[in-house]
Design a protein around this motif. Sequence first.
Motif, PDB file in Angstrom:
ATOM      1  N   ARG A  96      -2.160  -0.641   8.404  1.00  0.00           N
ATOM      2  CA  ARG A  96      -1.778   0.297   7.362  1.00  0.00           C
ATOM      3  C   ARG A  96      -1.846   1.749   7.848  1.00  0.00           C
ATOM      4  O   ARG A  96      -0.922   2.535   7.633  1.00  0.00           O
ATOM      5  CB  ARG A  96      -2.728   0.104   6.176  1.00  0.00           C
ATOM      6  CG  ARG A  96      -2.460   1.036   5.027  1.00  0.00           C
ATOM      7  CD  ARG A  96      -3.487   0.797   3.933  1.00  0.00           C
ATOM      8  NE  ARG A  96      -3.345   1.754   2.878  1.00  0.00           N
ATOM      9  CZ  ARG A  96      -4.198   1.877   1.878  1.00  0.00           C
ATOM     10  NH1 ARG A  96      -5.236   1.096   1.813  1.00  0.00           N
ATOM     11  NH2 ARG A  96      -4.014   2.783   0.951  1.00  0.00           N
ATOM     12  N   TYR A  97      -2.950   2.088   8.529  1.00  0.00           N
ATOM     13  CA  TYR A  97      -3.184   3.485   8.871  1.00  0.00           C
ATOM     14  C   TYR A  97      -2.480   3.915  10.160  1.00  0.00           C
ATOM     15  O   TYR A  97      -2.073   5.056  10.294  1.00  0.00           O
ATOM     16  CB  TYR A  97      -4.699   3.718   9.002  1.00  0.00           C
ATOM     17  CG  TYR A  97      -5.059   5.160   9.251  1.00  0.00           C
ATOM     18  CD1 TYR A  97      -4.910   6.123   8.246  1.00  0.00           C
ATOM     19  CD2 TYR A  97      -5.524   5.585  10.492  1.00  0.00           C
ATOM     20  CE1 TYR A  97      -5.225   7.442   8.480  1.00  0.00           C
ATOM     21  CE2 TYR A  97      -5.853   6.904  10.727  1.00  0.00           C
ATOM     22  CZ  TYR A  97      -5.701   7.828   9.721  1.00  0.00           C
ATOM     23  OH  TYR A  97      -6.016   9.144   9.944  1.00  0.00           O
ATOM     24  N   GLU A 144       1.022  11.132   7.882  1.00  0.00           N
ATOM     25  CA  GLU A 144       0.878  10.517   9.206  1.00  0.00           C
ATOM     26  C   GLU A 144       2.260  10.218   9.805  1.00  0.00           C
ATOM     27  O   GLU A 144       2.462  10.383  11.009  1.00  0.00           O
ATOM     28  CB  GLU A 144       0.035   9.240   9.060  1.00  0.00           C
ATOM     29  CG  GLU A 144      -0.498   8.652  10.336  1.00  0.00           C
ATOM     30  CD  GLU A 144      -1.464   9.544  11.114  1.00  0.00           C
ATOM     31  OE1 GLU A 144      -2.006  10.496  10.538  1.00  0.00           O
ATOM     32  OE2 GLU A 144      -1.623   9.278  12.311  1.00  0.00           O
ATOM     33  N   GLU A 176       1.593   6.335   4.279  1.00  0.00           N
ATOM     34  CA  GLU A 176       0.892   7.549   4.735  1.00  0.00           C
ATOM     35  C   GLU A 176       1.943   8.567   5.175  1.00  0.00           C
ATOM     36  O   GLU A 176       2.227   8.701   6.368  1.00  0.00           O
ATOM     37  CB  GLU A 176      -0.023   7.195   5.926  1.00  0.00           C
ATOM     38  CG  GLU A 176      -0.980   6.065   5.695  1.00  0.00           C
ATOM     39  CD  GLU A 176      -2.252   6.536   5.004  1.00  0.00           C
ATOM     40  OE1 GLU A 176      -2.460   7.746   4.909  1.00  0.00           O
ATOM     41  OE2 GLU A 176      -3.007   5.677   4.536  1.00  0.00           O
ATOM     42  N   HIS A 177       2.502   9.303   4.212  1.00  0.00           N
ATOM     43  CA  HIS A 177       3.598  10.226   4.531  1.00  0.00           C
ATOM     44  C   HIS A 177       3.213  11.258   5.593  1.00  0.00           C
ATOM     45  O   HIS A 177       3.967  11.517   6.518  1.00  0.00           O
ATOM     46  CB  HIS A 177       4.049  10.960   3.261  1.00  0.00           C
ATOM     47  CG  HIS A 177       4.726  10.051   2.294  1.00  0.00           C
ATOM     48  ND1 HIS A 177       4.077   9.527   1.195  1.00  0.00           N
ATOM     49  CD2 HIS A 177       5.981   9.548   2.276  1.00  0.00           C
ATOM     50  CE1 HIS A 177       4.915   8.751   0.549  1.00  0.00           C
ATOM     51  NE2 HIS A 177       6.072   8.729   1.176  1.00  0.00           N
ATOM     52  N   PRO A 188       2.896   3.904  10.099  1.00  0.00           N
ATOM     53  CA  PRO A 188       3.425   5.245  10.350  1.00  0.00           C
ATOM     54  C   PRO A 188       4.102   5.380  11.712  1.00  0.00           C
ATOM     55  O   PRO A 188       5.128   6.052  11.847  1.00  0.00           O
ATOM     56  CB  PRO A 188       2.191   6.148  10.281  1.00  0.00           C
ATOM     57  CG  PRO A 188       1.216   5.396   9.483  1.00  0.00           C
ATOM     58  CD  PRO A 188       1.464   3.955   9.764  1.00  0.00           C
ATOM     59  N   THR A 202      -9.560   0.580   4.995  1.00  0.00           N
ATOM     60  CA  THR A 202      -8.152   0.459   5.390  1.00  0.00           C
ATOM     61  C   THR A 202      -8.098  -0.466   6.614  1.00  0.00           C
ATOM     62  O   THR A 202      -9.045  -1.194   6.865  1.00  0.00           O
ATOM     63  CB  THR A 202      -7.534   1.853   5.669  1.00  0.00           C
ATOM     64  OG1 THR A 202      -6.171   1.694   6.016  1.00  0.00           O
ATOM     65  CG2 THR A 202      -8.262   2.614   6.757  1.00  0.00           C
ATOM     66  N   LYS A 253     -11.122   8.440   0.390  1.00  0.00           N
ATOM     67  CA  LYS A 253      -9.700   8.183   0.125  1.00  0.00           C
ATOM     68  C   LYS A 253      -9.422   6.690  -0.026  1.00  0.00           C
ATOM     69  O   LYS A 253      -8.675   6.277  -0.909  1.00  0.00           O
ATOM     70  CB  LYS A 253      -8.876   8.773   1.271  1.00  0.00           C
ATOM     71  CG  LYS A 253      -7.388   8.670   1.067  1.00  0.00           C
ATOM     72  CD  LYS A 253      -6.639   9.333   2.212  1.00  0.00           C
ATOM     73  CE  LYS A 253      -5.161   9.051   2.110  1.00  0.00           C
ATOM     74  NZ  LYS A 253      -4.423   9.518   3.289  1.00  0.00           N
ATOM     75  N   TYR A 254     -10.030   5.894   0.850  1.00  0.00           N
ATOM     76  CA  TYR A 254      -9.681   4.471   0.873  1.00  0.00           C
ATOM     77  C   TYR A 254     -10.652   3.566   0.115  1.00  0.00           C
ATOM     78  O   TYR A 254     -10.314   2.447  -0.238  1.00  0.00           O
ATOM     79  CB  TYR A 254      -9.565   3.975   2.322  1.00  0.00           C
ATOM     80  CG  TYR A 254      -8.408   4.608   3.042  1.00  0.00           C
ATOM     81  CD1 TYR A 254      -7.102   4.183   2.804  1.00  0.00           C
ATOM     82  CD2 TYR A 254      -8.599   5.659   3.919  1.00  0.00           C
ATOM     83  CE1 TYR A 254      -6.034   4.782   3.436  1.00  0.00           C
ATOM     84  CE2 TYR A 254      -7.532   6.263   4.560  1.00  0.00           C
ATOM     85  CZ  TYR A 254      -6.258   5.819   4.313  1.00  0.00           C
ATOM     86  OH  TYR A 254      -5.199   6.411   4.930  1.00  0.00           O
ATOM     87  N   SER A 307       0.846  -1.200   0.000  1.00  0.00           N
ATOM     88  CA  SER A 307       0.000   0.000   0.000  1.00  0.00           C
ATOM     89  C   SER A 307       0.880   1.249   0.000  1.00  0.00           C
ATOM     90  O   SER A 307       2.066   1.186   0.286  1.00  0.00           O
ATOM     91  CB  SER A 307      -0.905   0.007   1.228  1.00  0.00           C
ATOM     92  OG  SER A 307      -0.130   0.130   2.388  1.00  0.00           O
ATOM     93  N   LYS A 308       0.237   2.352  -0.310  1.00  0.00           N
ATOM     94  CA  LYS A 308       0.958   3.624  -0.344  1.00  0.00           C
ATOM     95  C   LYS A 308       1.233   4.069   1.092  1.00  0.00           C
ATOM     96  O   LYS A 308       0.347   3.982   1.951  1.00  0.00           O
ATOM     97  CB  LYS A 308       0.060   4.659  -1.038  1.00  0.00           C
ATOM     98  CG  LYS A 308       0.826   5.677  -1.834  1.00  0.00           C
ATOM     99  CD  LYS A 308      -0.143   6.551  -2.582  1.00  0.00           C
ATOM    100  CE  LYS A 308       0.238   7.992  -2.407  1.00  0.00           C
ATOM    101  NZ  LYS A 308      -0.834   8.901  -2.794  1.00  0.00           N
TER     102      LYS A 308
END
Lengths: 262, 253
Positions: free
Chosen positions: A141-142, A42, A39-40, A146, A137, B105-106, A36-37
């Motif tokens: 991940r979230y 965060e 979360e910059h 981070p 999400t 977003k998700y 996944s991308k």
Amino acid sequence: MKYFFEQLGHTFIPLFKAIGKVTLMVKSAIVWLFKSKLEHAEVIKQSVRIGADSLIVVCLINFFTGMVLALQTGYSSKSLFNEPLYIGTIVGFSIIKELAPVLTAIVVAGRAGAAVTAEIGTMKVTEQLDALHTLGTNPARYLLIPRYIAFIITLPLLTVFADFLGVMGGFVVSLVKLGVPSSVYWNDIFTFMEISNFMHGFLKSIFFALIIATVSFHKGLGTKGGAEGVGKATTESVVTSMVLILVFDYFISAAFVFVGLI
Amino acid sequence: MIEIRNLVKKYQDKIILNGISADISEGEIFSIMGPSGSGKSTFIKCLVKLVVPDSGQIIVDGKDVLGDKNEFELAQMRRNFGYLFQDGALFDSLNVMENVCFGLKYLTDINPSKYEKIAKEKLSLVGLKDVSSLRVSELSGGMKKRVSLARAIVSEPKYILYDEPTTGLDPVNSEKISELILDMQAKLDITSIVVTHDLKLAFTISDRIAMLHGGKFDLPESPGKFRKSADPFVKKFIDDSICHEMKDSNGKK
């Protein structure tokens, strides 16, 4: 005999359960890290939070530790040899290899680690973690990735600050209180210390960051009940992190010595 | 369409769901009633695999929800569902606008420049204006539920799961929420599954009502038939609820 095995089970089953849960949690974080991308925003937010939260306390504690180390070394050496010898060397080795990484990790576990556990725990008991799942999400991940990255970035940075402040604390006492010329103090440090000594403490702080992030997240995810559960999880998180930091400090140091990173 | 077959869930030795089966048609408002602790929330959490049942089948639009799925397939499956949590479950660290945009977003591939416009549309659909910049802690209970509803519908899911949508609200706000659920149904043609022990809400909005009792559904009925049910448990539940409401209103007088 039956009682013995029951007690053994009571002790080890929860331990193995916890190890299993931590393994699954770390696996999930690794999978999402690559799929996944990142979360910059965060990561930056958490890094600032963890770093800024602990910076002043870390600096203060290490400065005074450097001071007391210089004081004790100076007077002990005065009573033995009639003059303060190798203060810079002792302060430098102690602070950079051992005290700065450990004390910084303990401060971060007490402040940022506790805050992460309380936050995740509160999210758990108010169903915010479930909400993450329903919104496409997940906590790994979230929240987890981070914070892992933030701990890995900030703890070594704080340790560098701590190294500097600890050595400066020792310098102030050796100059003002013990009358050691500044050139002698710095010479004592730079003659005997090498970059590997710095790396020894620096790399240890990365391991400590992993310990704090893993423990604080694991305890947060395991929170049960309401406010009382959050309080209990937070306390457990801090205590477990501190114990693991001190226990693993020995084993990591021993491993570093074994590979020649003295 | 959602097809549920022989759903079983146990917590340690306690059986919560004991072989539940039901079919929920598209566009329907299906309410599940039952006393506290009867497993209503567990049931709807099973529908999106927030709780994993011990056995049984849940088939959504012909696809098995409970089969072996990795986290990505699960996330994909959950896109069909909006979920209104009992206490809203809004993210404390975000403001109202960020909470509502979160799903966009998700869950969607929509261009981020359109997030704010869409979120404002959904907020106005639930009757909220000028709240975008408020923190969650600044919202009243009713506003939290409505923001949570806006967040649940923002990605325009096919199904919405409501977990006790009126619990903790005063009669005026409860009325507003029941109007909102009907409004969502009319405007967005959503299939709704509502877990509640609010008789008034269930009778007002539902196409069918099922009673969850002893880990099983009593046969789902229309509100009219449910009200006249001969089942002793359903009768007692309705009578007790009415008594409770009357006591409440007399107490207030």
